[in-house]
Design a protein around this motif. Structure first.
Motif, PDB file in Angstrom:
ATOM      1  N   ASP A 126       0.863  -1.185   0.000  1.00 15.90           N
ATOM      2  CA  ASP A 126       0.000   0.000   0.000  1.00 15.90           C
ATOM      3  C   ASP A 126       0.898   1.233   0.000  1.00 15.90           C
ATOM      4  O   ASP A 126       1.605   1.492   0.979  1.00 15.90           O
ATOM      5  N   PRO A 127       0.912   1.996  -1.096  1.00 11.86           N
ATOM      6  CA  PRO A 127       1.833   3.132  -1.174  1.00 11.86           C
ATOM      7  C   PRO A 127       1.610   4.178  -0.086  1.00 11.86           C
ATOM      8  O   PRO A 127       2.577   4.794   0.388  1.00 11.86           O
ATOM      9  N   THR A 128       0.382   4.364   0.338  1.00 12.13           N
ATOM     10  CA  THR A 128       0.109   5.356   1.382  1.00 12.13           C
ATOM     11  C   THR A 128       0.703   4.911   2.715  1.00 12.13           C
ATOM     12  O   THR A 128       1.294   5.715   3.439  1.00 12.13           O
ATOM     13  N   VAL A 129       0.578   3.650   3.023  1.00 15.05           N
ATOM     14  CA  VAL A 129       1.141   3.114   4.266  1.00 15.05           C
ATOM     15  C   VAL A 129       2.669   3.211   4.230  1.00 15.05           C
ATOM     16  O   VAL A 129       3.302   3.614   5.213  1.00 15.05           O
ATOM     17  N   LEU A 130       3.252   2.865   3.095  1.00 15.93           N
ATOM     18  CA  LEU A 130       4.711   2.948   2.961  1.00 15.93           C
ATOM     19  C   LEU A 130       5.200   4.391   3.095  1.00 15.93           C
ATOM     20  O   LEU A 130       6.223   4.650   3.746  1.00 15.93           O
ATOM     21  N   TYR A 131       4.468   5.308   2.512  1.00 15.27           N
ATOM     22  CA  TYR A 131       4.808   6.731   2.647  1.00 15.27           C
ATOM     23  C   TYR A 131       4.755   7.150   4.118  1.00 15.27           C
ATOM     24  O   TYR A 131       5.634   7.853   4.605  1.00 15.27           O
TER      25      TYR A 131
END
Length: 161
Positions: A33-38
């Protein structure tokens, strides 16, 4: 579902380790999940763990992070590379980001800092002058807008009579 509000609340109260622990749980359940990684990158940066932040920023961007988060991830990644002394990589990140976000003046400012670190002071000052002329609502800046924009590209010019 990612609970941004609880993580944001922890950050606002300076509880960065707790915020990182919460986000780590989300990373374990949603590793792509790109948002979680960010958010994990942001947590590491908040704690001064720049090296640990880099792969999270890189992954979030590669996985298609969008919108304002994408812009901020570029700024975070480029700034992190700059802070750890990888100036060329930082410059590449900021240039790539500017292709996507050409009107983002924060990118211009961070790129100018990187150009300074690369010994490109003339480019850095010129970039900042153009950004100032574009974004300032100050009457005195606006009065001299044309001159500021001209000299941004001609800092070393000397008029001989």
């Amino acid at each position: 579902m990612f609970d941004f509000e609880s993580v944001q609340q922890l950050r606002q109260t300076g509880q960065y380790e707790k915020a990182k622990a919460v986000v780590r749980q989300y990373v374990e359940t949603a590793p792509n999940d790109p948002t979680v990684l960010y958010q994990m990158a942001w947590c590491h940066d908040s704690l001064g763990e720049e090296q640990a932040a880099v792969p999270y920023y890189e992954q979030a961007l590669a996985l298609g992070l969008t919108g304002e988060d994408r812009l901020q991830a570029y700024i975070g990644l480029g700034s992190t590379y700059r802070v750890i002394g990888q100036f060329e990589v930082a410059s590449d990140v900021f240039h790539r980001a500017l292709r996507e976000f050409p009107d983002a003046h924060a990118l211009q400012a961070f790129l100018a800092m990187t150009e300074y670190n690369l010994g490109q002071a003339d480019q850095a000052v010129g970039r900042l002058l153009k950004s100032l002329a574009t974004t300032s609502s100050d009457a005195s800046i606006q009065t001299f807008d044309r001159a500021i924009r001209y000299y941004a590209d001609h800092l070393d010019e000397i008029v001989k009579e």
